[in-house]
Design a protein around this motif. Sequence first.
Motif, PDB file in Angstrom:
ATOM      1  N   ALA A   1     -31.265 -45.734 -57.415  1.00 54.04           N
ATOM      2  CA  ALA A   1     -31.165 -46.738 -55.956  1.00 54.04           C
ATOM      3  C   ALA A   1     -31.658 -47.444 -56.316  1.00 54.04           C
ATOM      4  O   ALA A   1     -31.138 -48.391 -55.884  1.00 54.04           O
ATOM      5  CB  ALA A   1     -32.777 -46.364 -55.737  1.00 54.04           C
ATOM      6  N   ARG A   2     -32.655 -48.344 -57.847  1.00 51.37           N
ATOM      7  CA  ARG A   2     -32.746 -50.070 -57.823  1.00 51.37           C
ATOM      8  C   ARG A   2     -30.632 -50.019 -57.535  1.00 51.37           C
ATOM      9  O   ARG A   2     -30.788 -51.276 -57.246  1.00 51.37           O
ATOM     10  CB  ARG A   2     -33.517 -50.541 -59.172  1.00 51.37           C
ATOM     11  CG  ARG A   2     -32.957 -51.206 -59.428  1.00 51.37           C
ATOM     12  CD  ARG A   2     -34.077 -51.555 -60.841  1.00 51.37           C
ATOM     13  NE  ARG A   2     -33.502 -52.986 -61.492  1.00 51.37           N
ATOM     14  CZ  ARG A   2     -32.525 -53.656 -61.929  1.00 51.37           C
ATOM     15  NH1 ARG A   2     -31.848 -52.856 -62.713  1.00 51.37           N
ATOM     16  NH2 ARG A   2     -32.869 -54.843 -62.978  1.00 51.37           N
ATOM     17  N   VAL A   3     -30.145 -49.844 -58.139  1.00 56.56           N
ATOM     18  CA  VAL A   3     -28.843 -50.397 -58.992  1.00 56.56           C
ATOM     19  C   VAL A   3     -27.802 -50.572 -57.927  1.00 56.56           C
ATOM     20  O   VAL A   3     -26.666 -51.324 -57.602  1.00 56.56           O
ATOM     21  CB  VAL A   3     -27.893 -49.080 -59.887  1.00 56.56           C
ATOM     22  CG1 VAL A   3     -26.123 -49.914 -59.999  1.00 56.56           C
ATOM     23  CG2 VAL A   3     -28.235 -49.476 -61.408  1.00 56.56           C
ATOM     24  N   LEU A   4     -27.962 -49.022 -57.024  1.00 58.49           N
ATOM     25  CA  LEU A   4     -27.026 -48.902 -55.940  1.00 58.49           C
ATOM     26  C   LEU A   4     -27.955 -49.652 -54.783  1.00 58.49           C
ATOM     27  O   LEU A   4     -27.298 -50.551 -53.808  1.00 58.49           O
ATOM     28  CB  LEU A   4     -27.441 -47.876 -55.081  1.00 58.49           C
ATOM     29  CG  LEU A   4     -26.002 -46.586 -55.807  1.00 58.49           C
ATOM     30  CD1 LEU A   4     -26.687 -44.994 -55.235  1.00 58.49           C
ATOM     31  CD2 LEU A   4     -24.774 -46.307 -55.702  1.00 58.49           C
ATOM     32  N   THR A   5     -29.440 -50.443 -54.606  1.00 57.46           N
ATOM     33  CA  THR A   5     -29.571 -50.761 -53.645  1.00 57.46           C
ATOM     34  C   THR A   5     -28.859 -52.717 -54.432  1.00 57.46           C
ATOM     35  O   THR A   5     -28.514 -53.318 -53.021  1.00 57.46           O
ATOM     36  CB  THR A   5     -31.125 -51.594 -53.527  1.00 57.46           C
ATOM     37  OG1 THR A   5     -32.416 -49.849 -53.027  1.00 57.46           O
ATOM     38  CG2 THR A   5     -31.606 -52.201 -52.962  1.00 57.46           C
TER      39      THR A   5
ATOM     40  N   LYS B   1     -37.508 -48.640 -66.329  1.00 51.05           N
ATOM     41  CA  LYS B   1     -36.930 -47.958 -66.971  1.00 51.05           C
ATOM     42  C   LYS B   1     -37.413 -46.384 -67.772  1.00 51.05           C
ATOM     43  O   LYS B   1     -38.376 -46.141 -67.480  1.00 51.05           O
ATOM     44  CB  LYS B   1     -36.291 -48.826 -68.200  1.00 51.05           C
ATOM     45  CG  LYS B   1     -35.724 -49.873 -68.396  1.00 51.05           C
ATOM     46  CD  LYS B   1     -35.806 -50.826 -69.496  1.00 51.05           C
ATOM     47  CE  LYS B   1     -34.628 -51.925 -69.053  1.00 51.05           C
ATOM     48  NZ  LYS B   1     -34.634 -52.953 -70.420  1.00 51.05           N
ATOM     49  N   LYS B   2     -36.288 -45.986 -68.006  1.00 54.18           N
ATOM     50  CA  LYS B   2     -37.391 -44.374 -68.620  1.00 54.18           C
ATOM     51  C   LYS B   2     -37.659 -44.958 -69.661  1.00 54.18           C
ATOM     52  O   LYS B   2     -38.331 -45.599 -70.319  1.00 54.18           O
ATOM     53  CB  LYS B   2     -36.588 -43.226 -69.122  1.00 54.18           C
ATOM     54  CG  LYS B   2     -35.136 -43.290 -68.106  1.00 54.18           C
ATOM     55  CD  LYS B   2     -34.695 -41.387 -68.553  1.00 54.18           C
ATOM     56  CE  LYS B   2     -33.496 -41.363 -67.371  1.00 54.18           C
ATOM     57  NZ  LYS B   2     -32.960 -39.816 -67.787  1.00 54.18           N
ATOM     58  N   ARG B   3     -39.724 -44.134 -69.577  1.00 55.57           N
ATOM     59  CA  ARG B   3     -40.725 -44.064 -70.444  1.00 55.57           C
ATOM     60  C   ARG B   3     -40.483 -42.784 -71.790  1.00 55.57           C
ATOM     61  O   ARG B   3     -40.455 -41.773 -70.954  1.00 55.57           O
ATOM     62  CB  ARG B   3     -42.164 -44.587 -69.754  1.00 55.57           C
ATOM     63  CG  ARG B   3     -42.135 -45.720 -68.368  1.00 55.57           C
ATOM     64  CD  ARG B   3     -44.178 -45.899 -68.318  1.00 55.57           C
ATOM     65  NE  ARG B   3     -43.610 -46.927 -67.914  1.00 55.57           N
ATOM     66  CZ  ARG B   3     -43.318 -47.383 -66.297  1.00 55.57           C
ATOM     67  NH1 ARG B   3     -43.348 -46.054 -65.725  1.00 55.57           N
ATOM     68  NH2 ARG B   3     -43.929 -48.298 -65.946  1.00 55.57           N
TER      69      ARG B   3
ATOM     70  N   GLY C   1     -36.073 -43.695 -52.862  1.00 54.92           N
ATOM     71  CA  GLY C   1     -35.742 -43.520 -54.112  1.00 54.92           C
ATOM     72  C   GLY C   1     -36.254 -44.839 -54.816  1.00 54.92           C
ATOM     73  O   GLY C   1     -37.307 -44.867 -55.984  1.00 54.92           O
ATOM     74  N   ILE C   2     -36.494 -46.202 -54.040  1.00 57.25           N
ATOM     75  CA  ILE C   2     -37.005 -47.273 -54.561  1.00 57.25           C
ATOM     76  C   ILE C   2     -38.402 -47.120 -54.805  1.00 57.25           C
ATOM     77  O   ILE C   2     -39.550 -47.120 -55.589  1.00 57.25           O
ATOM     78  CB  ILE C   2     -36.692 -48.738 -53.515  1.00 57.25           C
ATOM     79  CG1 ILE C   2     -35.627 -49.213 -54.118  1.00 57.25           C
ATOM     80  CG2 ILE C   2     -37.912 -49.981 -54.351  1.00 57.25           C
ATOM     81  CD1 ILE C   2     -35.321 -49.895 -53.219  1.00 57.25           C
ATOM     82  N   PHE C   3     -39.016 -46.087 -54.020  1.00 54.08           N
ATOM     83  CA  PHE C   3     -40.026 -45.799 -53.529  1.00 54.08           C
ATOM     84  C   PHE C   3     -41.156 -44.779 -54.691  1.00 54.08           C
ATOM     85  O   PHE C   3     -41.629 -44.845 -55.623  1.00 54.08           O
ATOM     86  CB  PHE C   3     -41.019 -44.883 -52.672  1.00 54.08           C
ATOM     87  CG  PHE C   3     -42.348 -45.089 -52.558  1.00 54.08           C
ATOM     88  CD1 PHE C   3     -43.316 -45.255 -51.873  1.00 54.08           C
ATOM     89  CD2 PHE C   3     -42.547 -42.992 -52.212  1.00 54.08           C
ATOM     90  CE1 PHE C   3     -44.473 -45.033 -52.304  1.00 54.08           C
ATOM     91  CE2 PHE C   3     -44.045 -42.625 -51.942  1.00 54.08           C
ATOM     92  CZ  PHE C   3     -44.569 -44.017 -51.975  1.00 54.08           C
ATOM     93  N   LYS C   4     -39.738 -44.295 -54.914  1.00 55.89           N
ATOM     94  CA  LYS C   4     -40.222 -43.343 -56.156  1.00 55.89           C
ATOM     95  C   LYS C   4     -39.528 -43.559 -57.509  1.00 55.89           C
ATOM     96  O   LYS C   4     -39.454 -42.893 -58.976  1.00 55.89           O
ATOM     97  CB  LYS C   4     -39.480 -41.736 -56.179  1.00 55.89           C
ATOM     98  CG  LYS C   4     -39.362 -41.153 -54.669  1.00 55.89           C
ATOM     99  CD  LYS C   4     -41.554 -40.665 -55.381  1.00 55.89           C
ATOM    100  CE  LYS C   4     -41.582 -39.500 -54.028  1.00 55.89           C
ATOM    101  NZ  LYS C   4     -43.150 -39.386 -54.449  1.00 55.89           N
ATOM    102  N   VAL C   5     -39.851 -45.035 -57.640  1.00 59.84           N
ATOM    103  CA  VAL C   5     -38.972 -46.091 -58.605  1.00 59.84           C
ATOM    104  C   VAL C   5     -37.933 -45.525 -59.565  1.00 59.84           C
ATOM    105  O   VAL C   5     -37.802 -44.564 -61.302  1.00 59.84           O
ATOM    106  CB  VAL C   5     -40.394 -46.122 -59.764  1.00 59.84           C
ATOM    107  CG1 VAL C   5     -40.431 -47.323 -60.789  1.00 59.84           C
ATOM    108  CG2 VAL C   5     -41.470 -46.718 -59.188  1.00 59.84           C
ATOM    109  N   ASN C   6     -36.874 -44.630 -58.957  1.00 58.66           N
ATOM    110  CA  ASN C   6     -35.584 -44.309 -59.534  1.00 58.66           C
ATOM    111  C   ASN C   6     -34.527 -45.322 -59.681  1.00 58.66           C
ATOM    112  O   ASN C   6     -34.618 -46.386 -58.522  1.00 58.66           O
ATOM    113  CB  ASN C   6     -34.775 -43.193 -58.245  1.00 58.66           C
ATOM    114  CG  ASN C   6     -34.103 -42.103 -58.983  1.00 58.66           C
ATOM    115  OD1 ASN C   6     -33.537 -43.028 -60.117  1.00 58.66           O
ATOM    116  ND2 ASN C   6     -33.476 -41.601 -58.580  1.00 58.66           N
TER     117      ASN C   6
END
Length: 189
Positions: free
Chosen positions: A84-88, A185-187, A76-81
């Motif tokens: 995944a950031r919040v859960l990490t 953040k969503k672009r 998830g971090i690799f896919k910049v999700n």
Amino acid sequence: MSFFNDKWRASSILTKVSLWPMMLATLLLLICTCIIFSWDRMFVSQGASPEAMGGIRLLLFFYLIAFLYNALLTFGIFKVNNAARVLTILLGLCSVVVVISAIGGYGYFMSYARSMYGDQAVDAAAAAYGASMGFAGNLITNYIIPLIPPDVLMKIGVYLFIFTATPVLQVLSMLILLFCGKDFKKRKN
């Protein structure tokens, strides 16, 4: 379709650096899972009953789930999700709690010893330990450690590193991800 998406290419260096501790932690969790599985197989081959292996199998299940969860977060971090950031970050906070609990376990052990044997016995043991520290230190370093084969000392050090480095790496990744929220953040198109 490329393996590296546009969000990954456009992300900051902090996001890319935060992936490495998570990948290393995932690899260490896989190694821990394999080690515990080999211990399970060793005990079974030596005649241990399946009922007696419940604790090791529960530990094996825990490490397997932790490995899969960590691998999912790493991807998830690799896919910049952002999820995944919040859960990490939450996983890193839990790792901080685990490290503090491991240190706090000493206080719990001491309170248990005081309730079982009394304050005077524990204080006397602590005083004797403090008085014999120089003697015990010389005894351990000069006489006991040279008796232990070097390969056993190396295995102990490797096991200590493998089983204790994962929470530290998760906390490191959490701290890095705290500072790169703009990448997740969503672009708008």
